[in-house]
Design an enzyme around this catalytic site. Sequence first.
Site, short mmCIF file in Angstrom:
data_model
loop_
_atom_site.label_atom_id
_atom_site.label_comp_id
_atom_site.label_asym_id
_atom_site.label_seq_id
_atom_site.Cartn_x
_atom_site.Cartn_y
_atom_site.Cartn_z
CB SER A 228 -0.97 -0.03 1.19
OG SER A 228 -2.00 0.91 1.03
CG ASP A 549 -4.40 -1.57 0.32
OD1 ASP A 549 -3.59 -2.28 0.94
OD2 ASP A 549 -4.37 -0.33 0.33
#
Length: 748
Positions: A228, A549
């Site tokens: 991320s 994610d």
Amino acid sequence: MSFIDPYQHIVVEHQYSHVFTVTVRKATNVTKGAIGDMLDTPDPYVELFIPSAPDCRKRTKHFNNDVNPVWNETFEFILDPNQDNVLEVTLMDANYVMDETLGMATFPISSLKLGEKKEVQLTFNNVTEMTLELSLEVCSSTDLRFSMALCDEEKKFRQQRKDNIMQSMKSFLGEENSKNLTTSRDVPVIAVLGSGGGFRAMVGFAGVMKALYESGVLDCATYIAGLSGSTWYMSTLYSHPDFPEKGPKEINQELMNSVSHNPLLLLTPQKVKRYIEALWNKKSSGQPVTFTDIFGMLIGETLIHNRMDTTLSDMKEKVSEAQCALPLFTCLHVKPDVSELMFADWVEFSPYEIGMAKYGTFMSPDLFGSKFFMGTVVKKYSENPLHFLMGVWGSAFSILFNRVLGVSNSQNKGPTMEEELENIRLKHLVSNDSSDSEDESQHPKGTENSEANEEYQNSSQESWVQRMLMALVGDSALFNTREGRAGKVHNFMLGLNLNSCYPLSPLADLLTQESVEEDELDAAVADPDEFERIYEPLDVKSKKIHIVDSGLTFNLPYPLILRPQRGVDLIISFDFSARPSDSSPPFKEILLAEKWAKMNKLPFPKIDPNVFDREGLKECYVFKPKDTSSEKDCPTIIHFVLANINFRKYKAPGLPRESKEEKDFADFDIFDDPNTPFSTFNFQYPNEAFKRLHDLMEFNTLNNLDVIKQAMMESIEYRKENPSRCSVSLSSVEARRFFNKNNLNNHT
């Protein structure tokens, strides 16, 4: 290579497809019927359609006013030999408004023998004759690599990197501390990890990388893995044309300028028009589009605005001579209607390959997003730009886009953004959607005339632009549903025969492992159902897969580094995850990583959360295997957390702050500040906030160089005593199935 890799002897089962080749030679006496021929001369073309094929519809060019056309056009179809494959041949007449069907015939492909080339005559309306040449072959080569081993490029990199690291490590440790480092075989494999956490993680990791670069630690690392927010910094660094000659110091200055602006400035009408055009081009080419595409453009415009065309493959030049650590990035493949905490497959990205170790399937980065069937590309697209991947790697923020832009109802007294992100983990992000069934087989016939098609596309584009503009003000499922904001790509495992999945530790039962108590795995860290369904397989019938994610399952990219093939000895981990307050225990994410590792039979040191009660909040914690003789493959972890402790008093290690200005600069909280300048959802960092967070993590890293040196020396000793991390004979190597279709229920 100079060593034997036992993982390359583990067979990853897969079934070969068939290549069906059709050459449309010619047709004679093409007719529209007696009356039709009096009114017009046919403009013939041929449509080929195999319903069971993934790229199922193909067509020839058309000839104007030709009753005896000669095409000599060749087409290929990838087929599953277990399906009942039938070729449908349609003779068409091109018209401006609507194309006309002149006749149709079928051919059973199963009647062809493998290796046979056959000429076939088809008759339409008892008058028209068409000549086809058909052949059927086994597709013996695939575009996916099926293996548990690392790719040859990474193996070569590792050997070169060891040679480079040896001198760097001697320089970093000094002559006395590195006297046991006599050959490159003694060089330990070191990995640096960065967590998620939005721009907070990105800015913090920028400070970390500056410290590691200037201290020489980075020259001793083999891998850098990010998740991320950390991947955004890695992308910025590794895509920079002057890196590594220009270090993080100068690049971080550019980054500070980039993130000081309001992200809403990226939504000007001119830029929105450019985003829409790019999305339309992608959608019209046949690729799925979600809001993650837009989010990736926004992130790219912010961080790499002068190199928006760069790709992951372009990073190869940064590691071509093993001059830099190999960057590893990650996202999750998730299932419809299943929480990411319960089921998620980790997808790893490097400049060399993209794939999923759980299935032993990998591809070159330029093929990610292309259409696959049974391991073979049936429709190749241009490589996705790096900014698209940046959007995928950090897609948790596109999922909560309204909160990111601050456009939610200001009077809403609902959960905080941090709480809402945490809640996503406990809910299924995506649901079954009908768009997955869309295919060429559903396209209507008779829309192939170029002028009519162009007019149709222009009108479609106009309406789609209108819908997108409406979406930007919040009136579209693409923006207003979380599913619409999750990333989506063509399923590169479509049609594969998944009789077996493979453990991430395929030789675990052959190596000495720490025993794991059942109640240890049953203990919940974040949720009672966490990791409950991680042994399940991917759906190979789904045409598209959702990718999100990785922080939605846990916020540290350990799965990339724990693959035993990489043999990592020392992990330097930096956790920028949100906590309720500055004084809260900082171990939630690493505890989830530990549980995941144990469930996958991967060595991991025991994480004792009680160390927080005994020692309080520290800048870093060291977790080692208790017994290196019984846990000889277990890495040591130096776990840095986000904490402002000594930085308040010292502007550099051993150098106290003196002036009031210096003390005021360092006197700040990270999670307790009511103004939340370091919120996960803050996408604008004024220079002071950037410098504070950047300098804090730079200081914390430099302040613990002795800890890193000590762990590095111990890793050298360990390497010398255990030169091979995989002490198993080749004769005992066999495929280790995680599950198969007969015993799946025993593992779930």
